[in-house]
Design an enzyme around this catalytic site. Structure first.
Site, PDB file in Angstrom:
ATOM      1  N   HIS A  37       0.833  -1.203   0.000  1.00  0.00           N
ATOM      2  CA  HIS A  37       0.000   0.000   0.000  1.00  0.00           C
ATOM      3  C   HIS A  37       0.872   1.259   0.000  1.00  0.00           C
ATOM      4  O   HIS A  37       0.566   2.236  -0.674  1.00  0.00           O
ATOM      5  CB  HIS A  37      -0.896   0.028   1.252  1.00  0.00           C
ATOM      6  CG  HIS A  37      -1.892  -1.077   1.330  1.00  0.00           C
ATOM      7  ND1 HIS A  37      -1.812  -2.090   2.257  1.00  0.00           N
ATOM      8  CD2 HIS A  37      -3.011  -1.328   0.600  1.00  0.00           C
ATOM      9  CE1 HIS A  37      -2.834  -2.914   2.101  1.00  0.00           C
ATOM     10  NE2 HIS A  37      -3.573  -2.480   1.102  1.00  0.00           N
ATOM     11  N   GLN A 153      -8.357  -7.270 -10.788  1.00  0.00           N
ATOM     12  CA  GLN A 153      -9.082  -6.114 -10.264  1.00  0.00           C
ATOM     13  C   GLN A 153      -8.626  -4.837 -10.983  1.00  0.00           C
ATOM     14  O   GLN A 153      -9.443  -3.999 -11.379  1.00  0.00           O
ATOM     15  CB  GLN A 153      -8.837  -5.998  -8.759  1.00  0.00           C
ATOM     16  CG  GLN A 153      -9.336  -4.694  -8.151  1.00  0.00           C
ATOM     17  CD  GLN A 153      -9.183  -4.670  -6.653  1.00  0.00           C
ATOM     18  OE1 GLN A 153     -10.027  -5.200  -5.944  1.00  0.00           O
ATOM     19  NE2 GLN A 153      -8.132  -4.046  -6.141  1.00  0.00           N
ATOM     20  N   SER A 185       0.286  -9.002   1.170  1.00  0.00           N
ATOM     21  CA  SER A 185      -1.172  -8.969   1.205  1.00  0.00           C
ATOM     22  C   SER A 185      -1.595  -8.852   2.660  1.00  0.00           C
ATOM     23  O   SER A 185      -0.957  -9.442   3.544  1.00  0.00           O
ATOM     24  CB  SER A 185      -1.718 -10.286   0.629  1.00  0.00           C
ATOM     25  OG  SER A 185      -3.077 -10.453   0.985  1.00  0.00           O
TER      26      SER A 185
END
Ligand code: PAF
Length: 286
Positions: A37, A153, A185
């Site tokens: 992230h 995605q 993850s």
């Protein structure tokens, strides 16, 4: 760093940034943030003036037997990471704020969702495309950043933005790996030590296929078989799929004659993990 818990507060913060002439970068997340992230936040910081992160574990993208309840959450740690990464706004709505009326409208992307994770997770991509549309409407970013660990995605959202004329650049950022190759993850936190050891097999399987392509293998069935062999050595609870696909259409290909997406989804213990690699037999090694 501002924290907004309502849609109105988030809109206000973004509007103020816009009035100041700042471009807006957006990183939608489900929290339990990690280096993957943060790499999206860094890209947003480099390319835009005002960075918004959303943290929302979206119930509509989880099936009834999936891990919504046990999905890892740690808001305090997430906020600390966002603050040190230089995020300007964190939007943390609750389920009632996002779905106050039990919405009956969904956004559906066809074709790209009929393959790979689509058949294994009915309704999942409709949940993702609908919530991301809502988040895009709330934040109205110039650019939005997604990790390519969730390769499908990313491709689905890029197509959604294009088909629905959303004035947003959907950017795919490289997958980030642990030192032993496991794709980062939030779900890795759910692995037991034994699961964690066995989870290395996902990356090992992709590497085996990549190496076979490098030494001339062009037959997709042979590559799928090679990946299965590596995965099965780790005794996974279930292999959802192993695929050799076109990186744009996501449809399986019989032969490798250009860039190819190697993708797999495997359940280790109670945790479903995905991983992928794009390999171009005519380009430099992945
Ligand atoms: O990738 C995720 O974390 C989620 O699917 C997303 C894009 C934030 C939508 O809930």
């Amino acid at each position: 760093m501002e924290i907004a818990r309502t849609i109105a507060a988030a809109r206000e913060q973004v509007a103020a940034a816009r009035r100041a002439g700042r471009t807006v970068g957006f990183v939608p997340t489900m929290g339990f943030l990690h280096e993957g992230h943060l790499s999206l936040v860094s890209a947003a910081r480099r390319e835009t003036d005002f960075v918004a992160v959303s943290i929302f574990v979206n119930p509509t993208q989880f099936g009834p037997n999936e891990d919504y309840a046990r999905y890892p959450r740690n808001e305090a740690a997430d906020l600390e990471m966002c603050a040190s990464a230089g995020v300007d706004l964190v939007f943390i709505p609750d389920v009632d704020a996002m779905y106050p009326a039990g919405e009956i409208t969904t956004v559906h992307v066809d074709e790209l969702t009929t393959t790979l994770c689509g058949p294994c997770r009915p309704g999942h991509f409709d949940g993702v495309t609908t919530v991301v549309t809502k988040l895009f409407n709330i934040v109205q970013p110039d650019r939005a950043y997604f990790g390519k660990k969730d390769y499908q995605q990313f491709v689905v959202l890029r197509r959604m933005a294009r088909d629905l004329d959303m004035p947003i650049d959907v950017i795919g950022c490289p997958l980030v790996r642990e030192p032993d190759g496991l794709a980062m993850s939030s779900r890795n936190a759910l692995l037991t030590p034994d699961d964690r050891r066995r989870a290395r097999s996902l990356h090992q399987a992709l590497c085996a296929a990549r190496d076979a392509i490098a030494t001339g293998e062009r037959n997709a069935v042979a590559l799928v078989t090679a990946m299965h062999r590596v995965l099965e050595r780790a005794a996974p609870e279930h292999i959802d799929y192993v695929s050799v696909a076109d990186p744009d259409t996501l449809q399986g290909v019989p032969r490798i004659d250009g860039p190819v997406l190697l993708a797999l989804a495997v359940r280790i213990g109670d945790t479903r993990l995905i991983d992928n690699m794009v390999v171009d037999p005519t380009g430099p090694p992945a």
